[in-house]
Motif scaffolding. Sequence first.
Motif, PDB file in Angstrom:
ATOM      1  N   ILE A 107       0.856  -1.188   0.000  1.00  0.00           N
ATOM      2  CA  ILE A 107       0.000   0.000   0.000  1.00  0.00           C
ATOM      3  C   ILE A 107       0.889   1.234   0.000  1.00  0.00           C
ATOM      4  N   ALA A 108       0.791   2.059  -1.043  1.00  0.00           N
ATOM      5  CA  ALA A 108       1.685   3.208  -1.206  1.00  0.00           C
ATOM      6  C   ALA A 108       1.429   4.279  -0.146  1.00  0.00           C
ATOM      7  N   GLY A 109       2.437   5.117   0.075  1.00  0.00           N
ATOM      8  CA  GLY A 109       2.354   6.176   1.064  1.00  0.00           C
ATOM      9  C   GLY A 109       1.829   7.480   0.494  1.00  0.00           C
ATOM     10  N   GLN A 190       5.053   5.386   5.278  1.00  0.00           N
ATOM     11  CA  GLN A 190       4.453   6.700   5.513  1.00  0.00           C
ATOM     12  C   GLN A 190       2.958   6.597   5.811  1.00  0.00           C
ATOM     13  N   ARG A 191       2.142   7.321   5.033  1.00  0.00           N
ATOM     14  CA  ARG A 191       0.714   7.381   5.338  1.00  0.00           C
ATOM     15  C   ARG A 191      -0.057   6.177   4.832  1.00  0.00           C
ATOM     16  N   GLY A 192       0.624   5.238   4.182  1.00  0.00           N
ATOM     17  CA  GLY A 192      -0.046   3.987   3.876  1.00  0.00           C
ATOM     18  C   GLY A 192      -0.538   3.325   5.157  1.00  0.00           C
ATOM     19  N   ARG A 193       0.150   3.619   6.269  1.00  0.00           N
ATOM     20  CA  ARG A 193      -0.269   3.107   7.578  1.00  0.00           C
ATOM     21  C   ARG A 193      -1.685   3.553   7.907  1.00  0.00           C
ATOM     22  N   HIS A 194      -1.990   4.837   7.640  1.00  0.00           N
ATOM     23  CA  HIS A 194      -3.309   5.355   7.962  1.00  0.00           C
ATOM     24  C   HIS A 194      -4.383   4.713   7.085  1.00  0.00           C
ATOM     25  N   HIS A 195      -4.064   4.481   5.817  1.00  0.00           N
ATOM     26  CA  HIS A 195      -5.024   3.839   4.933  1.00  0.00           C
ATOM     27  C   HIS A 195      -5.354   2.449   5.454  1.00  0.00           C
ATOM     28  N   CYS A 196      -4.335   1.756   5.959  1.00  0.00           N
ATOM     29  CA  CYS A 196      -4.535   0.412   6.497  1.00  0.00           C
ATOM     30  C   CYS A 196      -5.324   0.477   7.804  1.00  0.00           C
ATOM     31  N   ALA A 197      -4.943   1.404   8.692  1.00  0.00           N
ATOM     32  CA  ALA A 197      -5.589   1.497  10.005  1.00  0.00           C
ATOM     33  C   ALA A 197      -7.055   1.892   9.883  1.00  0.00           C
TER      34      ALA A 197
END
Length: 270
Positions: A107-109, A190-197
């Motif tokens: 998942i890209a950032g 990076q912000r791929g974390r937020h998309h996952c969360a």
Amino acid sequence: MPANHVTLKDPIFHFEIPSVAGVYEGTLNGAKNAITGKWSQTSADNLPLDFKRSDQTLDLRRPQTPARPFPYVEEEVTFGGGAAGIVLAGTVTLPKGEGPFPAALLIAGSGPQDRDESLANHRPFLLISDALTRKGIAVLRYDKRGVGKSTGNPDTATTMDLAADAQAALAFLKSRKEIDGSKIGTDWPQRGRHHCAISGRTFERCEVAGAGCAGNRGEQTLLNQSELIGRAGGLSEEHSSQASHLIRPPTPWCAKRRIPAPWPKKLGRW
């Protein structure tokens, strides 16, 4: 990046780049085709940096980039995104042999990233995908909404939209007969974390790995970021501490506020 205070007091050549707190000073040789000098930037002082005149274009060599033919199957795919009319394009790589295989979803950032997260001739997602697939793990990586061969508008896509796209990518990966749906992991910088969360329960049975992303609450991330930026910009310990105290009081208050319903669609690209 713009440079200023550019001077040549033969043979000393000097310039500064204020946006990165950088200073360069070197000595021009007699043939006037090379400069030998030092670069200083914040805490990094007197790093060797030499320039040579050349008539040839600089070749950005990236020897780590995998080259075809690959010892595995590579397949171009498309699948429905997180909203009606959105079509996401990507690449599935499958190990040779009998499946079903464990799999990874990349998942890209931040920003309008393609499936390889291409930047300055670097292609980190291609590199990760190649390494995992050679180890027997299938991989799906895809162009973000409105990038590459994926449809949609990246300028109006919110974090919620991109999280929905990530959910759709996971569902597509699980639907493949070659994939073991009980053994899927995700990797995001990076912000791929937020998309996952934000995707919540859809990812709760996945193994996850993050690269270059925050591992704590957003509140603490903002405070740490502010402190580090201040220090990088030359703030003293005292002034850096004062700046953190200015930011800290409203942060818990902001965290407790509910976002009005119309706001998410007004949020810009992450």
